[in-house]
Enzyme design. Structure first.
Site, PDB file in Angstrom:
ATOM      1  N   GLU A   1     -17.265 -21.604  70.887  1.00  0.00           N
ATOM      2  CA  GLU A   1     -16.059 -20.961  69.764  1.00  0.00           C
ATOM      3  C   GLU A   1     -15.204 -21.904  69.708  1.00  0.00           C
ATOM      4  O   GLU A   1     -15.473 -23.028  70.296  1.00  0.00           O
ATOM      5  CB  GLU A   1     -15.623 -19.542  70.677  1.00  0.00           C
ATOM      6  CG  GLU A   1     -15.072 -19.942  71.918  1.00  0.00           C
ATOM      7  CD  GLU A   1     -14.248 -18.640  72.603  1.00  0.00           C
ATOM      8  OE1 GLU A   1     -13.618 -18.019  71.776  1.00  0.00           O
ATOM      9  OE2 GLU A   1     -14.215 -18.579  73.837  1.00  0.00           O
TER      10      GLU A   1
ATOM     11  N   ARG B   1      -9.863  -5.956  79.128  1.00  0.00           N
ATOM     12  CA  ARG B   1     -10.167  -7.304  79.112  1.00  0.00           C
ATOM     13  C   ARG B   1      -9.152  -7.912  79.986  1.00  0.00           C
ATOM     14  O   ARG B   1      -9.563  -8.755  80.882  1.00  0.00           O
ATOM     15  CB  ARG B   1     -10.102  -7.897  77.822  1.00  0.00           C
ATOM     16  CG  ARG B   1     -10.462  -9.308  77.905  1.00  0.00           C
ATOM     17  CD  ARG B   1     -10.791  -9.628  76.267  1.00  0.00           C
ATOM     18  NE  ARG B   1      -9.457  -9.746  75.529  1.00  0.00           N
ATOM     19  CZ  ARG B   1      -9.274 -10.045  74.371  1.00  0.00           C
ATOM     20  NH1 ARG B   1     -10.405 -10.408  73.359  1.00  0.00           N
ATOM     21  NH2 ARG B   1      -8.119 -10.047  73.782  1.00  0.00           N
TER      22      ARG B   1
ATOM     23  N   LYS C   1      -9.180 -14.408  79.382  1.00  0.00           N
ATOM     24  CA  LYS C   1      -8.115 -14.769  78.749  1.00  0.00           C
ATOM     25  C   LYS C   1      -6.976 -15.250  79.586  1.00  0.00           C
ATOM     26  O   LYS C   1      -5.961 -14.670  79.985  1.00  0.00           O
ATOM     27  CB  LYS C   1      -7.494 -13.726  77.882  1.00  0.00           C
ATOM     28  CG  LYS C   1      -6.973 -14.178  76.489  1.00  0.00           C
ATOM     29  CD  LYS C   1      -6.766 -12.953  75.464  1.00  0.00           C
ATOM     30  CE  LYS C   1      -6.312 -13.571  74.171  1.00  0.00           C
ATOM     31  NZ  LYS C   1      -7.014 -14.284  73.393  1.00  0.00           N
TER      32      LYS C   1
HETATM   33  C1  LIG Z   1      -7.951 -14.192  72.243  1.00  0.00           C
HETATM   34  C2  LIG Z   1      -9.153 -15.159  71.843  1.00  0.00           C
HETATM   35  C3  LIG Z   1      -9.844 -14.859  71.020  1.00  0.00           C
HETATM   36  C4  LIG Z   1      -9.828 -13.688  70.189  1.00  0.00           C
HETATM   37  O1  LIG Z   1      -9.816 -12.544  70.574  1.00  0.00           O
HETATM   38  P1  LIG Z   1      -9.366 -11.244  69.882  1.00  0.00           P
HETATM   39  O2  LIG Z   1      -9.417 -10.178  70.903  1.00  0.00           O
HETATM   40  O3  LIG Z   1     -10.323 -10.932  68.589  1.00  0.00           O
HETATM   41  O4  LIG Z   1      -7.907 -11.341  69.737  1.00  0.00           O
HETATM   42  C5  LIG Z   1     -11.118 -15.566  71.097  1.00  0.00           C
HETATM   43  N1  LIG Z   1     -11.451 -16.779  71.808  1.00  0.00           N
HETATM   44  C6  LIG Z   1     -10.594 -17.126  72.733  1.00  0.00           C
HETATM   45  C7  LIG Z   1     -10.699 -18.238  73.546  1.00  0.00           C
HETATM   46  C8  LIG Z   1      -9.431 -16.241  72.761  1.00  0.00           C
HETATM   47  O5  LIG Z   1      -8.246 -16.726  73.847  1.00  0.00           O
END
Ligand SMILES: *Cc1c(COP(=O)(O)O)cnc(C)c1O
Length: 340
Positions: A220, A82, A184
Site C-alpha cells: 500500500e 480496528r 493503525k
Molecule cells: C488509515 C489508513 C488507511 C485508510 O483506511 P480508511 O479506514 O479507509 O481510512 C490505509 N492505509 C493505512 C496505512 C492507514 O493508516
C-alpha cells in the site's frame, strides 16, 4: 445549531480547534466514565509511555451533513473494532466498541456547528486516539492510558476535480511480515516520514511500498490501500501487513453489489500493474485518489486512464460511495450512523 463562520470551500486538510473533545482515562485496570471537555491541552508525565516508546494508536473517520440536514457518520463500528485490534497488538487496554461509538456521537454533537454544509465538499474529520500516559522507563507497557477524540473541519480533498497523481516505488519498506502494518499505530507513520519527504522532494505525490520479504508484491502507500481496475474486475492487494482500510472494504461491496464488478482480493504482483486499466488509492481522507502513473527507478507504468481525470470505473466507485456517505444513494444496512 448555527454553523460557525468558516469559508468551507477553501478549507484545507489542517487542524482547527473546535469547541469540545472527549477524554477517558484508564487507571487501576479500568476506564473511567469519560467526559467532554473544552481543554484542548494534554498534560502527561515527561516519562509517559507514548513519549518514550511510542505506545499509541489512532483512528480516522468523518461526519457528513446530508441533503436533508442530518449529521451522519460512516461505519464507526469498523473504526471501533480496528482500534481495539490496534490496542491489543500494542499491549494497550481496548476501549469498548459501544463506548467508542457513543463517544464519537457525543463529540460530533458537541461540535455540530463545525459540520460543514451539504454540498460544500467539506466534512468534519474525527480523530480518536489513545496513548500510554503513565511513566515508563524500563521497556514495558504503561499502566495508565488516555483515550481521546477531537474533531476538526476539513476541506474538499480535491479542489477543482481529482487530478491523477504520479507515485514512485519506494526503496524504503513500510511494514514487515508479522509486524505492525495491519494496525493503525503512530509508529508506522513516524517511520514513513523520511520516505514521504524524500518522495515529495523528488516530485512524487506518494510512495508505493512493496512487500519487504520479496519486493515483488504491491502492499500500500503510507496511508491508503490500492485498488486496481482491469476490465470488469476490481482487484485489491491481500496481505497481512497492510492496514484494513474501511474505505477499501466498503468499495469492495460497492464494486460487487452496486456496479456488478468481479472483486478479487489477492496478492498483486508489481509485474501485473502494466496490464491494469485504472489505479486508485483509497482512504477516509480522499475516498479515492486516482493514480495516473507509477515510476519504478525510471521505468514508467502509465495507466490508460491517463493524467487528466479519474478513470471511468473509479469515477463510478467514487460517486457511488460518496453518494452513500452523503445520503444521496441508498446505503447497505448498518453503514450510516445518524448522529442528529
Ligand atoms: C488509515 C489508513 C488507511 C485508510 O483506511 P480508511 O479506514 O479507509 O481510512 C490505509 N492505509 C493505512 C496505512 C492507514 O493508516
Amino acid at each position: 445549531m448555527e454553523n460557525k463562520d468558516i469559508d468551507w470551500s477553501n478549507l484545507g486538510f489542517g487542524y482547527i480547534v473546535t469547541d469540545k473533545r472527549y477524554v477517558s482515562n484508564f487507571k487501576d485496570g479500568k476506564w473511567d466514565d469519560g467526559e467532554l471537555t473544552s481543554d484542548d491541552k494534554v498534560v502527561i508525565s515527561e516519562c509517559a509511555g507514548v513519549l518514550q516508546y511510542s505506545q499509541s494508536c489512532f483512528e480516522g473517520l468523518k461526519a457528513y451533513r446530508t441533503k436533508d440536514g442530518h449529521i451522519v457518520t460512516f461505519r464507526p463500528d469498523l473504526n471501533a473494532q480496528r482500534m481495539m485490534d490496534s490496542a491489543v497488538r500494542l499491549e494497550m487496554p481496548a476501549f469498548p466498541k459501544e463506548r467508542f461509538i457513543d463517544a464519537v456521537v457525543e463529540t460530533v454533537k458537541a461540535n455540530a456547528a463545525y459540520v460543514p454544509p451539504f454540498g460544500s465538499g467539506a466534512t468534519l474529520y474525527i480523530r480518536p486516539y489513545m496513548f500510554g500516559s503513565s511513566p515508563v522507563i524500563g521497556v514495558k507497557p504503561a499502566d495508565e492510558y488516555q483515550f481521546r477524540i477531537f474533531t476538526t473541519p476539513v476541506g474538499p480533498y480535491f479542489k477543482g476535480g481529482a487530478k491523477p497523481i504520479t507515485i514512485k516505488v519506494s526503496d524504503f519498506d513500510r511494514a514487515a511480515p508479522h509486524g505492525t502494518g495491519n494496525i493503525k499505530a503512530g509508529l508506522n507513520y513516524a517511520m514513513s516520514l523520511h520516505a514521504i519527504v524524500t518522495a515529495h522532494e523528488e516530485g512524487y505525490a506518494e510512495n508505493l511500498y512493496l512487500d519487504p520479504a520479496t519486493r515483488t508484491k504491491v502492499e500500500e502507500t503510507g496511508g491508503a490501500n490500492f485498488i486496481f481496475i482491469k476490465g470488469n474486475k476490481f482487484i485489491t492487494p491481500k496481505s497481512d501487513s497492510i492496514l484494513p482500510s474501511v474505505t477499501r472494504r466498503s468499495l469492495e461491496v460497492v464494486a460487487k453489489d452496486y456496479l456488478g464488478l468481479e472483486v478479487e482480493e489477492r496478492e498483486v504482483f508489481f509485474e501485473e500493474l502494466k496490464d491494469f486499466d485504472e489505479c486508485g488509492l483509497c482512504g477516509t481522507a480522499a475516498v479515492i485518489s486516482p493514480v495516473g502513473k507509477i515510476v519504478d527507478h525510471g521505468n514508467e507504468i502509465a495507466f490508460p486512464s491517463g493524467m487528466d481525470e479519474m478513470g471511468p470505473t473509479i469515477k463510478k466507485l467514487y460517486d457511488t460511495l460518496t453518494g452513500i456517505q452523503m445520503g444521496e444513494v441508498e446505503a447497505p444496512e448498518g453503514w450510516i450512523k445518524v448522529i442528529e
